[in-house]
Design a protein around this motif. Structure first.
Motif, PDB file in Angstrom:
ATOM      1  N   LEU A  40       0.847  -1.176   0.000  1.00  0.00           N
ATOM      2  CA  LEU A  40       0.000   0.000   0.000  1.00  0.00           C
ATOM      3  C   LEU A  40       0.893   1.239   0.000  1.00  0.00           C
ATOM      4  N   GLN A  41       0.649   2.166  -0.916  1.00  0.00           N
ATOM      5  CA  GLN A  41       1.469   3.376  -0.982  1.00  0.00           C
ATOM      6  C   GLN A  41       0.822   4.540  -0.256  1.00  0.00           C
ATOM      7  N   GLN A  42      -0.480   4.693  -0.452  1.00  0.00           N
ATOM      8  CA  GLN A  42      -1.173   5.815   0.167  1.00  0.00           C
ATOM      9  C   GLN A  42      -2.669   5.560   0.150  1.00  0.00           C
ATOM     10  N   VAL A  43      -3.347   5.995   1.196  1.00  0.00           N
ATOM     11  CA  VAL A  43      -4.801   5.958   1.235  1.00  0.00           C
ATOM     12  C   VAL A  43      -5.285   7.370   1.486  1.00  0.00           C
ATOM     13  N   GLY A  44      -6.259   7.807   0.746  1.00  0.00           N
ATOM     14  CA  GLY A  44      -6.784   9.146   0.989  1.00  0.00           C
ATOM     15  C   GLY A  44      -7.886   9.465   0.013  1.00  0.00           C
ATOM     16  N   THR A  45      -8.521  10.619   0.210  1.00  0.00           N
ATOM     17  CA  THR A  45      -9.530  11.045  -0.747  1.00  0.00           C
ATOM     18  C   THR A  45      -8.805  11.361  -2.051  1.00  0.00           C
ATOM     19  N   ALA A  56      -1.357  15.951  -2.223  1.00  0.00           N
ATOM     20  CA  ALA A  56      -0.216  15.630  -1.374  1.00  0.00           C
ATOM     21  C   ALA A  56       0.173  14.175  -1.533  1.00  0.00           C
ATOM     22  N   PRO A  57       0.715  13.815  -2.691  1.00  0.00           N
ATOM     23  CA  PRO A  57       1.107  12.413  -2.896  1.00  0.00           C
ATOM     24  C   PRO A  57       2.150  11.989  -1.868  1.00  0.00           C
ATOM     25  N   ALA A  58       1.996  10.784  -1.332  1.00  0.00           N
ATOM     26  CA  ALA A  58       2.858  10.342  -0.239  1.00  0.00           C
ATOM     27  C   ALA A  58       4.264  10.006  -0.709  1.00  0.00           C
ATOM     28  N   ASN A  59       4.407   9.670  -1.966  1.00  0.00           N
ATOM     29  CA  ASN A  59       5.753   9.383  -2.470  1.00  0.00           C
ATOM     30  C   ASN A  59       5.792   9.606  -3.979  1.00  0.00           C
ATOM     31  N   VAL A  60       6.965   9.474  -4.561  1.00  0.00           N
ATOM     32  CA  VAL A  60       7.096   9.776  -5.984  1.00  0.00           C
ATOM     33  C   VAL A  60       6.296   8.809  -6.846  1.00  0.00           C
ATOM     34  N   VAL A 115       3.242   7.607  -6.187  1.00  0.00           N
ATOM     35  CA  VAL A 115       1.881   8.152  -6.249  1.00  0.00           C
ATOM     36  C   VAL A 115       1.877   9.435  -7.080  1.00  0.00           C
ATOM     37  N   ALA A 116       2.911  10.255  -6.897  1.00  0.00           N
ATOM     38  CA  ALA A 116       2.999  11.511  -7.644  1.00  0.00           C
ATOM     39  C   ALA A 116       2.987  11.247  -9.147  1.00  0.00           C
ATOM     40  N   GLY A 117       3.667  10.181  -9.546  1.00  0.00           N
ATOM     41  CA  GLY A 117       3.743   9.882 -10.961  1.00  0.00           C
ATOM     42  C   GLY A 117       2.540   9.124 -11.469  1.00  0.00           C
ATOM     43  N   PHE A 118       1.852   8.404 -10.558  1.00  0.00           N
ATOM     44  CA  PHE A 118       0.748   7.555 -11.011  1.00  0.00           C
ATOM     45  C   PHE A 118      -0.557   8.338 -11.137  1.00  0.00           C
TER      46      PHE A 118
END
Lengths: 302, 398
Positions: free
Chosen positions: B229-234, B241-245, B247-250
């Motif tokens: 799991l990378q990040q959970v959020g709305t 606010a992507p938790a890591n690169v 998520v930022a790229g996806f």
């Protein structure tokens, strides 16, 4: 502008005209030619000769061909010999076909699992396909032998009432591989997600088999049925291999094919031909019947 | 209605770990989307909820009940498959009826006087009532007598949904249910599913690799990569606010621009470029990320780049640029997956005349738009995962 006009002219030429339709038909014929030629040489022509041969009779030496007309068809097809042969063929069919369908399905359902080593069992179940009828016959002669066989008593093959069943055993065993392979292929074609949907719907093994699996393999079972029926009608080698005298005892295992074989002597070619034609018609009608009756109840995917 | 809780749930196939210690709480009534590239473990996670995969490790709860060893049919869930998995030999009505036949169905308000739901077999009239309701809900009235083979893809999809809703389960599971539809139908069905969820308020766990589906439908998105799991959020949180690169790229099309740099004062130095990032810990190596829409071409810009090519889309232009400076070729830091080092995309509105290919441009970064990630782990500065989880949390790169 000139280029536009030439493009338009080309486009107009692409319309389907009568000429191009004829050309298409000619092309179709060309592509069909190889199979038409093969069919004519190896099926239509011999069949026509067979039908015509049924109208003649000749002497013991095979010459002195005499035209006797369609009456020979009535005599032979209405005769006791042919009727007895048909009855024996039907008996053989009743013994082998239902068992083939049932055992093929049972084995395939049992072996269609994702288990370690299941391939070994799949190979074993399939192996009877590759066994020649002579070998299969020999195996069963040994198995059914009253003094040394595994299945010593009763001696199936020596009693007229049980001999046909004894012969059918050979066929049942031989059909196993074929039935198994065909049904297994059908089972493996069922989409995994459909089975999973059935699991989630709470279907138990029996309900799933009858409500989902069986309908989905029905086209395969129809195919298998047709093949088994034809196999049963055509059975000859196993009868020849395990009965003494061939077709015995007392003619109890003489099927139509066997009778036709016995009518191969030059003086009886006419009768043999008539039986062949009669038998062809029976096989043809039965197969057509299977398709037309069962096809309505069979589900072919999408 | 029920919540679904993954508690350190793992799934191993032989030596391959498909899902690695997944902890995730799906709230009762929530539309949770599991999002990730193919092979990230999202479908496996869903299938473990359905009971179609055994759980190797950890505990899975539906409501308060641990369901690790509960048979699929007894979990009070229903599933919509990617291929719809309709029974091809049954009519639409029979397909929809199927879940009602073999397992107990929940009936509301029949408990011993207290109105609590009771699970029991339905009689024929009750089944017909449920079928009619599902058929009405999904607009299938004219198709009930047909077989799936006679329906279009969109209609089949609706039958699959009808079969899922008919038993009113506590949780709906959907495995890429829209991926076999064409683009237009997909958008329409998306809206229908949102609508359906609004009416039923039943927990939905929805698996997809399509970020548009995730962003438009989800109450919350759980982004997975490599079984983790990378990040959970709305949708808003994971975008802003992507938790890591990863998520930022996806999330985002085109994805967030990333580059390796070092913090000096209130700026990040990327070659000769300066990206304002007030309040960053000075002296640290970072990966800096900027969304394409937060860049503008301006004389006063602090990012120096050369235009590679321009894609004009009518309502906007996407300008691909190469950052200037030699450092970009030696990047070892984790950048956003799929991005090439030193190449950024700028999104310009239709009112702005885009520069031409080969032009030297200066780019202005909008205030507060820079995202900073740790140059080693790729996690957002100040948002690293728990230390006990970071061990098995390698961030997938590219």
């Amino acid at each position: 502008m000139a280029t536009v006009r030439s493009e338009l002219a080309k486009a107009r030429g692409a319309r389907v005209s009568d000429t191009s339709r004829w050309r298409e038909a000619g092309l179709a014929l060309l592509f069909l030619a190889p199979s038409i030629v093969a069919f004519v040489i190896f099926f239509y022509y011999p069949f026509e000769q067979l039908v015509l041969r049924g109208l003649y009779r000749n002497n013991i030496a095979g010459d002195n061909l005499r035209y006797v007309g369609a009456g020979q068809y009535g005599d032979v097809l209405g005769g006791d010999d042919f009727r007895q042969g048909v009855w024996h063929s039907v008996q053989f069919l009743i013994y082998t076909v239902p068992v083939g369908l049932l055992m093929g399905t049972v084995l395939a359902v049992v072996a269609n699992r994702r288990l370690r080593g299941i391939k070994i069992f799949q190979t074993i179940f399939t192996s009877t396909v590759a066994t020649s009828t002579a070998v299969a016959g020999f195996i069963f002669l040994a198995l059914l032998n009253p003094s040394i066989g595994l299945i010593k008593s009763p001696d199936l093959l020596s009693q007229p009432s049980t001999a046909m069943f004894g012969v059918a055993l050979v066929s049942m065993w031989q059909n196993l591989g074929l039935s198994f392979v065909i049904v297994l292929a059908g089972l493996q074609a069922i989409p995994q997600e459909v089975e999973e949907a059935s699991t989630l719907d709470g279907h138990g093994p029996l309900r799933r088999f009858f409500r989902v699996t069986l309908p989905l393999i029905s086209p395969v079972l129809l195919f298998l049925l047709v093949v088994l029926v034809i196999n049963a009608f055509q059975a000859f080698a196993q009868i020849d291999a395990v009965t003494r005298p061939s077709g015995g005892p007392n003619g109890a295992t003489e099927t139509v094919v066997f009778k036709i074989f016995e009518n191969r002597t030059p003086d009886r070619l006419g009768e043999g031909s008539v039986m062949s034609v009669g038998f062809f018609v029976i096989t043809f009608l039965v197969t057509m019947g299977q398709f037309s009756f069962l096809e309505r109840r069979v589900h072919y995917g999408e | 209605m029920a919540s679904v809780t993954f508690d350190e749930v793992s799934k191993r196939f032989g030596t391959v770990t498909a899902v690695d210690g997944l902890s995730l709480s799906v709230v009762d009534g929530e539309f949770m989307v599991l999002l990730g590239p193919s092979g990230c473990g999202k479908s496996t996670a869903l299938r473990m909820v359905a009971g179609l995969e055994q759980i190797s490790d950890g505990e899975l709860r539906i409501g308060d009940r641990v369901v690790n060893d509960v048979a699929p049919a007894n979990r009070d869930v229903s599933m919509v498959f990617q291929s719809y998995a309709l029974y091809p030999h049954m009519t639409v009505a029979k397909n929809i009826e199927s879940p009602l036949l073999s397992k107990p169905t929940r009936v509301d308000g029949e408990g011993n006087g207290d109105g609590a739901p009771v699970a029991r077999k339905l009689n024929k009239a009750e089944r017909q009532e449920r079928i009619d309701e599902a058929v009405r809900m999904l607009g299938l009235a004219e198709f009930v007598g047909r077989k799936p083979g006679e329906l279009s893809g969109g209609q089949r999809q609706r039958v699959a949904v009808a079969r899922a809703v008919v038993s009113r389960p506590a949780v709906y599971l959907m495995d890429e249910p829209l991926s076999n539809l064409d683009a237009k139908l997909r958008a329409q069905t998306r809206a229908e599913l949102i609508d359906l969820h609004a009416r039923l308020r039943t927990t939905i766990i929805y698996v997809t690799h399509d970020q548009v589906e995730a962003m438009t439908m989800a109450d919350r998105v759980a982004i997975m990569a490599d079984g983790n799991l990378q990040q959970v959020g709305t949708p808003r949180e994971v975008y802003d606010a992507p938790a890591n690169v990863f998520v930022a790229g996806f999330i985002g099309t085109p994805p967030m621009n990333t580059a390796a740099g070092a913090v000096t004062g209130d700026e990040v130095e990327v070659g000769p470029s300066r990206i304002p990032a007030p309040g960053s810990p000075a002296g640290t190596d970072v990966v800096v990320g900027v969304r394409p829409e937060h860049l503008t071409v301006s004389e006063a810009g602090t990012v120096r780049a050369r235009v590679h090519h321009v894609e004009w889309l009518g309502h906007e232009a996407q300008v691909t640029v190469d950052l200037q400076g030699d450092t970009v070729d030696e990047v070892t830091a984790p950048l956003a997956p799929g991005s090439s080092p030193g190449r950024w995309v700028v999104r310009l509105g239709s009112g702005v005349a885009p520069p031409g290919a080969g032009d030297e441009v200066r780019l202005q970064v909008a205030a507060g738009a820079a995202h900073l990630f740790d140059a080693e782990t790729g996690w957002r500065l100040g948002a690293e995962p728990d230390p006990d989880r970071s061990a098995n949390d390698p961030v997938s790169v590219g």
